[in-house]
Scaffold this active site. Structure first.
Site, PDB file in Angstrom:
ATOM      1  N   SER A  42     -83.479  71.643   2.664  1.00 14.39           N
ATOM      2  CA  SER A  42     -82.172  71.762   1.673  1.00 14.39           C
ATOM      3  C   SER A  42     -81.384  70.657   2.168  1.00 14.39           C
ATOM      4  CB  SER A  42     -81.230  72.819   3.022  1.00 14.39           C
ATOM      5  OG  SER A  42     -80.105  73.322   2.352  1.00 14.39           O
ATOM      6  N   ASP A 156     -82.237  78.571  -0.910  1.00 13.16           N
ATOM      7  CA  ASP A 156     -82.644  77.614   0.136  1.00 13.16           C
ATOM      8  C   ASP A 156     -83.959  77.726   1.960  1.00 13.16           C
ATOM      9  OD1 ASP A 156     -81.910  76.317   3.020  1.00 13.16           O
ATOM     10  OD2 ASP A 156     -79.871  75.920   1.692  1.00 13.16           O
TER      11      ASP A 156
END
Length: 296
Positions: A42, A156
């Site tokens: 991320s 993510d």
């Protein structure tokens, strides 16, 4: 002359708290460490990837100028149902700023970690377009739409592995240093001293964010909408923190640097200077503590 210690650096997920990664990198650079590989998830994939590309100075300079208004302007609404925002505007802005970079051109190995939600497994991206890898790795569920990467639907990486240590296992380095953004929440000390300022800042951003959302969706119940987002955000943070603790317990790094999960909000990128300083200062404290233990 003292030889530099080689480091495999693992940068975790956690939204704007990840700006602390910049401070960690700056501290390592100034204290005789050489980063030889990076694994990021991320926001960690963004900071780590741009560092590996040799362009962190330019990114940091830009990050330090971002305001709340700028953040809202970077949010491009998705009219579909798989996420609030497409994320294209953010990525295109970064490409315009830093160029279209290929991971295989880096001088040090880099891996971005995303999650295959259909297969239920991690996907390690270590070649191709850096910003495609980042876009996949930052696809926060509900917030950004998933990213189709070579026919695989990715979200993510923090969904499965918020602190991706595994890609560094085969590195021939002196130390594995991991930075977790899911550290224990603390509302005392420094956080308490700036509580009023933080609440004022958060409220201002929340109002701007909800005004933007309500304008698009033509809804008047701002409090209800923000509440739904806030709950989802806190739930994801709690989930990531729990998974991170389990991963770290199973595969402990040589050095663990933890940033409190309430250090700033997920979207408070306007607090770059503060978060960078927090990363730098926390690194110093962690290494001082380790020196004391090793010498004691």
């Amino acid at each position: 002359m003292k030889l530099k210690k080689s480091v495999s650096l693992v940068l975790g997920s956690g939204g704007a708290r990840g700006l602390a990664h910049i401070g960690v990198i700056r501290w390592l650079e100034e204290n005789n460490f050489e980063i030889k590989s990076i694994s990021g998830c991320s926001i960690g994939s963004l900071i780590g990837g741009v560092y590996a590309a040799g362009k962190l100075d330019k990114l940091e300079e830009w990050m330090r100028t971002i305001s709340k208004t700028d953040i809202v302007k970077l949010l491009d609404v998705s009219w579909g149902s798989s996420g609030l925002f497409k994320g294209e505007k953010v990525i295109n802005t970064l490409v315009s700023l830093l160029g279209d970079i290929k991971i295989e051109d880096f001088s040090i190995p880099f891996t971005a970690v995303a999650a295959d939600i259909v297969g239920g497994k991690e996907v390690w991206i270590n070649s191709g377009s850096l910003f495609n890898a980042i876009r996949a790795s930052v696809s926060l569920p509900l917030f950004f739409t998933p990213f189709n990467y070579n026919g695989i639907v990715l979200v993510d990486g923090g969904v499965l592995n918020p602190v991706p240590i595994a890609p560094t296992f085969n590195d021939n380095t002196d130390l594995i240093i991991a930075v977790s953004l899911g550290g224990e929440a603390t509302r005392l000390g420094e956080n308490k001293n700036r509580l009023a300022k933080k609440e004022e800042s958060s409220l201002s951003f929340q109002e701007s964010f909800m005004k933007f959302i309500s304008t698009i969706q033509k809804e008047d119940k701002k409090t209800e909408n923000w509440g739904m987002y806030d709950i989802a955000d806190k739930a994801f943070d709690a989930m990531q923190s729990t998974i991170a603790r389990q991963k770290i317990a199973a595969y402990p790094p040589d050095i663990l640097i933890e940033i409190a999960r309430d250090a700033c909000g997920t979207l408070e990128f306007d607090r770059a200077a503060e978060m960078i300083e927090l990363g730098y200062r926390t690194s110093n404290l962690v290494f001082d503590k380790n020196r004391t233990i090793n010498n004691g």
